[in-house]
Design a protein around this motif. Sequence first.
Motif, PDB file in Angstrom:
ATOM      1  N   THR A  32      -3.756   6.698  -4.448  1.00 45.79           N
ATOM      2  CA  THR A  32      -3.704   5.336  -3.911  1.00 45.79           C
ATOM      3  C   THR A  32      -5.100   4.802  -3.641  1.00 45.79           C
ATOM      4  O   THR A  32      -5.408   3.646  -3.955  1.00 45.79           O
ATOM      5  CB  THR A  32      -2.864   5.318  -2.625  1.00 45.79           C
ATOM      6  OG1 THR A  32      -1.563   5.847  -2.896  1.00 45.79           O
ATOM      7  CG2 THR A  32      -2.714   3.906  -2.097  1.00 45.79           C
ATOM      8  N   LEU A  33      -5.954   5.627  -3.055  1.00 46.63           N
ATOM      9  CA  LEU A  33      -7.316   5.195  -2.733  1.00 46.63           C
ATOM     10  C   LEU A  33      -8.098   4.827  -3.983  1.00 46.63           C
ATOM     11  O   LEU A  33      -8.697   3.743  -4.065  1.00 46.63           O
ATOM     12  CB  LEU A  33      -8.037   6.317  -1.979  1.00 46.63           C
ATOM     13  CG  LEU A  33      -9.524   6.099  -1.684  1.00 46.63           C
ATOM     14  CD1 LEU A  33      -9.720   4.953  -0.706  1.00 46.63           C
ATOM     15  CD2 LEU A  33     -10.159   7.390  -1.142  1.00 46.63           C
ATOM     16  N   THR A  34      -8.110   5.709  -4.981  1.00 43.26           N
ATOM     17  CA  THR A  34      -8.921   5.450  -6.169  1.00 43.26           C
ATOM     18  C   THR A  34      -8.382   4.266  -6.959  1.00 43.26           C
ATOM     19  O   THR A  34      -9.162   3.448  -7.463  1.00 43.26           O
ATOM     20  CB  THR A  34      -8.997   6.695  -7.067  1.00 43.26           C
ATOM     21  OG1 THR A  34      -7.684   7.134  -7.424  1.00 43.26           O
ATOM     22  CG2 THR A  34      -9.726   7.829  -6.352  1.00 43.26           C
ATOM     23  N   GLN A  35      -7.056   4.159  -7.060  1.00 48.21           N
ATOM     24  CA  GLN A  35      -6.504   3.038  -7.811  1.00 48.21           C
ATOM     25  C   GLN A  35      -6.759   1.710  -7.110  1.00 48.21           C
ATOM     26  O   GLN A  35      -7.034   0.696  -7.757  1.00 48.21           O
ATOM     27  CB  GLN A  35      -5.009   3.245  -8.052  1.00 48.21           C
ATOM     28  CG  GLN A  35      -4.702   4.420  -8.965  1.00 48.21           C
ATOM     29  CD  GLN A  35      -5.549   4.388 -10.238  1.00 48.21           C
ATOM     30  OE1 GLN A  35      -5.482   3.434 -11.010  1.00 48.21           O
ATOM     31  NE2 GLN A  35      -6.342   5.421 -10.454  1.00 48.21           N
ATOM     32  N   GLU A  69     -15.830  -3.861  -0.648  1.00 45.04           N
ATOM     33  CA  GLU A  69     -14.931  -3.761   0.491  1.00 45.04           C
ATOM     34  C   GLU A  69     -15.510  -2.794   1.515  1.00 45.04           C
ATOM     35  O   GLU A  69     -16.131  -1.796   1.156  1.00 45.04           O
ATOM     36  CB  GLU A  69     -13.554  -3.247   0.068  1.00 45.04           C
ATOM     37  CG  GLU A  69     -12.621  -4.290  -0.471  1.00 45.04           C
ATOM     38  CD  GLU A  69     -11.186  -3.785  -0.498  1.00 45.04           C
ATOM     39  OE1 GLU A  69     -10.289  -4.599  -0.277  1.00 45.04           O
ATOM     40  OE2 GLU A  69     -10.974  -2.583  -0.751  1.00 45.04           O
ATOM     41  N   SER A  70     -15.284  -3.073   2.785  1.00 46.61           N
ATOM     42  CA  SER A  70     -15.672  -2.134   3.829  1.00 46.61           C
ATOM     43  C   SER A  70     -14.644  -1.012   3.911  1.00 46.61           C
ATOM     44  O   SER A  70     -13.545  -1.090   3.348  1.00 46.61           O
ATOM     45  CB  SER A  70     -15.762  -2.848   5.182  1.00 46.61           C
ATOM     46  OG  SER A  70     -14.461  -3.247   5.606  1.00 46.61           O
ATOM     47  N   MET A  77      -9.079   0.680   3.734  1.00 46.46           N
ATOM     48  CA  MET A  77      -8.034   1.484   4.345  1.00 46.46           C
ATOM     49  C   MET A  77      -6.890   0.632   4.877  1.00 46.46           C
ATOM     50  O   MET A  77      -5.750   1.115   4.979  1.00 46.46           O
ATOM     51  CB  MET A  77      -8.620   2.347   5.447  1.00 46.46           C
ATOM     52  CG  MET A  77      -9.518   3.470   4.924  1.00 46.46           C
ATOM     53  SD  MET A  77      -8.631   4.668   3.866  1.00 46.46           S
ATOM     54  CE  MET A  77      -7.751   5.603   5.122  1.00 46.46           C
ATOM     55  N   ALA A  78      -7.154  -0.626   5.195  1.00 49.04           N
ATOM     56  CA  ALA A  78      -6.076  -1.520   5.611  1.00 49.04           C
ATOM     57  C   ALA A  78      -5.053  -1.700   4.505  1.00 49.04           C
ATOM     58  O   ALA A  78      -3.869  -1.956   4.764  1.00 49.04           O
ATOM     59  CB  ALA A  78      -6.646  -2.873   6.030  1.00 49.04           C
ATOM     60  N   VAL A 100      -5.786   8.413   7.887  1.00 50.75           N
ATOM     61  CA  VAL A 100      -6.592   8.000   9.029  1.00 50.75           C
ATOM     62  C   VAL A 100      -8.034   7.755   8.621  1.00 50.75           C
ATOM     63  O   VAL A 100      -8.562   8.383   7.698  1.00 50.75           O
ATOM     64  CB  VAL A 100      -6.546   9.040  10.165  1.00 50.75           C
ATOM     65  CG1 VAL A 100      -5.140   9.155  10.728  1.00 50.75           C
ATOM     66  CG2 VAL A 100      -7.040  10.399   9.694  1.00 50.75           C
ATOM     67  N   LEU A 101      -8.654   6.818   9.317  1.00 50.93           N
ATOM     68  CA  LEU A 101     -10.069   6.478   9.171  1.00 50.93           C
ATOM     69  C   LEU A 101     -10.749   6.807  10.489  1.00 50.93           C
ATOM     70  O   LEU A 101     -10.371   6.283  11.536  1.00 50.93           O
ATOM     71  CB  LEU A 101     -10.217   4.991   8.845  1.00 50.93           C
ATOM     72  CG  LEU A 101     -11.590   4.341   9.046  1.00 50.93           C
ATOM     73  CD1 LEU A 101     -12.624   4.942   8.107  1.00 50.93           C
ATOM     74  CD2 LEU A 101     -11.498   2.833   8.854  1.00 50.93           C
TER      75      LEU A 101
END
Length: 312
Positions: free
Chosen positions: A232-235, A244-245, A250-251, A271-272
């Motif tokens: 999910t993160l990489t895509q 993006e920050s 992460m939002a 989590v961040l």
Amino acid sequence: MTRFQRRRFLQFASAIGLAVGLGSLTPATRPSYAQAAPRKLALLIGIDEYTNPQIRPLRGCVTDVELQRRLLRDRYGFADTDILTLTNGEATREAILGAIAQHLVQQSQMGDVVVLHFSGHTTRDVIADGNCKSGDCWIGALLPTDAELWGEEFPPSAITRSDLEAALSPLATNNLTMVLDVLYGGSFASNGSGFAQERSFFKGVLLAASTVDQLSAEVRLEERYAGAFTHTLTQHLWQQSGTESFAEAMAAVIPATEALARENRIVQTPVLVTARADDAQQPIYFTAPLVPTETSPTTRPSARSVTRQNHC
């Protein structure tokens, strides 16, 4: 008492194939003049296979490494020579700690960008140092490929949160992003309440796939598996046209990962956690992405029917 767990699988009936990275880009090189551009260093670790046959193998950790490597190289300008990967039998305790020291600590300078990614088995244990008033204060440990089975304590080969702190503390830069696609991810930044604390034990930013008491999922793509969080993160980052920050990325990534898990009755919330108050507003990976020259690849699962396997 520690309990051996593994990442829980979500098996999708059909899906779009894994991405083929963008065309090769000219590797970023470090200029020789005084105002050198920040160097970008990455250590990517993925372990599907463990030497002890009693430890069940995983399926998507090596794929996680490849997804992250392509993203960092082709989207964020990391040079191939500055990305070190350790997979399966390469990722022993000695090799992991040695790579942190030699590839990250010894080569980085103030202002450089550092990424450390780990996908694999983890475990956790209750902290018994008197600082916790309840029994839900946990400390996590990464399990290298040569991990042993154990009883009431961490196995000797485990890389505990304290080991990671000690290994990473000499970094000259604060621009560290640590990505842990593991279960019990919050146990690498937890307090007495059992939830991820506001500040990280590490420099920079920790992105963990789950909270202190949660499993993490693996999704089946067309031919291979990948960690739900890494996928999910990489895509998500491939699809962004600008910077993006950490907080902005992460939002979007947190609810997307939660949705994959929730549809299959698994609770997983990434989590961040930051070391400095303003780190969440820094560009993700502490660097701006390159302008894409082609359409970004996608590997989104296209089906929701699953077969879940019991964890150890």
